[in-house]
Write an enzyme that holds these catalytic residues in place. Structure first.
Site, PDB file in Angstrom:
ATOM      1  N   ASP A  36     -10.747  10.690   7.472  1.00 47.33           N
ATOM      2  CA  ASP A  36     -11.755  11.732   7.664  1.00 47.33           C
ATOM      3  C   ASP A  36     -13.164  11.215   7.386  1.00 47.33           C
ATOM      4  O   ASP A  36     -14.149  11.859   7.760  1.00 47.33           O
ATOM      5  CB  ASP A  36     -11.463  12.919   6.744  1.00 47.33           C
ATOM      6  N   ASP A  57      -3.124 -12.911   6.658  1.00 45.72           N
ATOM      7  CA  ASP A  57      -4.454 -12.722   6.091  1.00 45.72           C
ATOM      8  C   ASP A  57      -5.219 -11.724   6.955  1.00 45.72           C
ATOM      9  O   ASP A  57      -5.622 -12.035   8.079  1.00 45.72           O
ATOM     10  CB  ASP A  57      -5.181 -14.066   6.032  1.00 45.72           C
ATOM     11  N   TYR A  82      -9.005  -2.098   4.084  1.00 51.61           N
ATOM     12  CA  TYR A  82      -9.893  -2.265   2.930  1.00 51.61           C
ATOM     13  C   TYR A  82     -10.268  -0.852   2.510  1.00 51.61           C
ATOM     14  O   TYR A  82     -11.030  -0.167   3.190  1.00 51.61           O
ATOM     15  CB  TYR A  82     -11.129  -3.057   3.348  1.00 51.61           C
ATOM     16  N   THR A  83      -9.701  -0.389   1.397  1.00 58.14           N
ATOM     17  CA  THR A  83      -9.858   1.019   1.003  1.00 58.14           C
ATOM     18  C   THR A  83     -10.681   1.215  -0.265  1.00 58.14           C
ATOM     19  O   THR A  83     -10.773   2.343  -0.766  1.00 58.14           O
ATOM     20  CB  THR A  83      -8.478   1.668   0.801  1.00 58.14           C
ATOM     21  N   GLY A 113       0.818  -1.202   0.000  1.00 51.84           N
ATOM     22  CA  GLY A 113       0.000   0.000   0.000  1.00 51.84           C
ATOM     23  C   GLY A 113       0.856   1.258   0.000  1.00 51.84           C
ATOM     24  O   GLY A 113       2.081   1.205   0.175  1.00 51.84           O
ATOM     25  N   GLN A 114       0.213   2.394  -0.168  1.00 54.25           N
ATOM     26  CA  GLN A 114       0.954   3.646  -0.303  1.00 54.25           C
ATOM     27  C   GLN A 114       1.780   3.970   0.940  1.00 54.25           C
ATOM     28  O   GLN A 114       2.994   4.212   0.856  1.00 54.25           O
ATOM     29  CB  GLN A 114      -0.022   4.798  -0.597  1.00 54.25           C
ATOM     30  N   LYS A 162     -14.311   1.912   9.257  1.00 56.79           N
ATOM     31  CA  LYS A 162     -13.126   2.558   9.832  1.00 56.79           C
ATOM     32  C   LYS A 162     -13.440   3.101  11.228  1.00 56.79           C
ATOM     33  O   LYS A 162     -12.593   3.034  12.131  1.00 56.79           O
ATOM     34  CB  LYS A 162     -12.629   3.668   8.916  1.00 56.79           C
ATOM     35  N   TRP A 201      -6.995  12.014   1.635  1.00 53.92           N
ATOM     36  CA  TRP A 201      -6.505  12.320   0.287  1.00 53.92           C
ATOM     37  C   TRP A 201      -5.042  11.870   0.082  1.00 53.92           C
ATOM     38  O   TRP A 201      -4.184  12.662  -0.318  1.00 53.92           O
ATOM     39  CB  TRP A 201      -6.659  13.816   0.004  1.00 53.92           C
ATOM     40  N   TYR A 215     -17.478   2.298   4.025  1.00 53.42           N
ATOM     41  CA  TYR A 215     -16.056   2.416   4.354  1.00 53.42           C
ATOM     42  C   TYR A 215     -15.880   3.211   5.651  1.00 53.42           C
ATOM     43  O   TYR A 215     -15.159   2.794   6.566  1.00 53.42           O
ATOM     44  CB  TYR A 215     -15.320   3.085   3.200  1.00 53.42           C
TER      45      TYR A 215
END
Length: 281
Positions: free
Chosen positions: A96, A30, A55-56, A9-10, A125, A146, A121
């Site tokens: 956010d 997992d 999970y995005t 991921g980022q 979260k 963002w 989502y």
């Protein structure tokens, strides 16, 4: 040892670049198995754990909320519980999207503002935040927004891909937030992890880039830095419907993080420049 959940991921990619961390990807753990997540912490006994996995897929979560709930709430709760048992700090990324994103004018969200997620989502979260707080672990929940980088799926890469075949784009101009380079989030997490290992207490904090802009304004900045001649027309969100409702106000007030840890939000212009350079543009 700093144990990081997430590998490709980022933010996880940037954590691996910047710090001496042990990163766990899907091939090792997992995330849909909360007990497995807790067990790996017990087995490795790290000095601190950072959860940079989630999970995005915001729109897909509308039809697959159960899976998102497991990955975004049950597993972080299990991770935090394992950290509480070992008496080690736990850092967890949130969003956010736990706020309703409306009705606040131009004011940025405070950590103490009421939460009211408007999509699946965001609900999962928020449930993750609640599970982490209930675990008893010394924790930091870091809400951001963002996220962009040279890897993974994000707005910068989408805009640049579209600019290869388009000279004009319509982009929403009524959603406002702070673009946040993943590299800056990773640096913040590593600073916080060290502070917690040195005895700092946790809590919920906000971290996002400045200045605040609309997606349309951000798109124009991307094309300007990349040297792409693309005309951006701003449109309201109503003209770009998506399965999941997006917040109109994604501004996050970061003053508490600055006050408690001396970490100030970074200007996203320099981070964007680094992303574009890494992409070879």
């Amino acid at each position: 040892m700093i144990l990081v959940f997430g590998k490709t991921g980022q933010v996880a990619t940037e954590l691996h670049r910047q710090g001496d961390v042990t990163a766990l990807g899907r091939d090792h753990t997992d995330l849909s198995d909360p007990q497995a997540c807790a067990q790996v912490i017990a087995d490795l006994a790290p000095s601190v754990v950072i959860n940079a996995a989630a999970y995005t897929a915001v729109d897909r979560a509308e039809e697959d909320e159960a899976t998102a709930q497991t990955i975004n709430a049950a597993s972080p709760g299990a991770m935090a519980g394992a950290c509480a048992h070992l008496d080690i700090p736990f850092l967890h990324l949130s969003t956010d999207y736990v706020f309703d994103g409306t009705g606040t004018g131009t004011r940025a969200w405070l950590e103490t503002d009421p939460v009211s997620p408007q999509n699946a989502y965001g609900r999962t979260k928020l449930a993750g935040e609640q599970a982490v707080r209930a675990s008893g672990a010394n924790h930091i929940i870091l809400r951001t927004a963002w996220v962009v980088s040279a890897h993974g799926a994000n707005f910068v890469k989408t805009m640049l891909r579209l600019s290869e075949t388009r000279t004009a784009l319509s982009v929403v101009n009524d959603q406002i937030g702070g673009p946040t380079p993943a590299a800056d989030i990773a640096a913040t997490l590593l600073t916080l992890a060290q502070a917690m290992q040195d005895g700092a207490k946790g809590g919920t904090y906000h971290y996002a880039g400045v200045p605040h802009v609309s997606w349309a304004e951000f798109a124009r900045a991307i094309f300007a830095q990349a040297g792409r001649d693309v005309t951006v027309t701003g449109i309201p969100s109503s003209e770009y419907p998506t399965p999941a409702t997006r917040p109109l106000n994604s501004r996050l007030d970061c003053a508490k993080l600055t006050s408690d840890f001396g970490i100030t939000p970074a200007d996203w212009h320099s981070g964007l420049s680094a992303v574009i350079k890494e992409l070879g543009l």
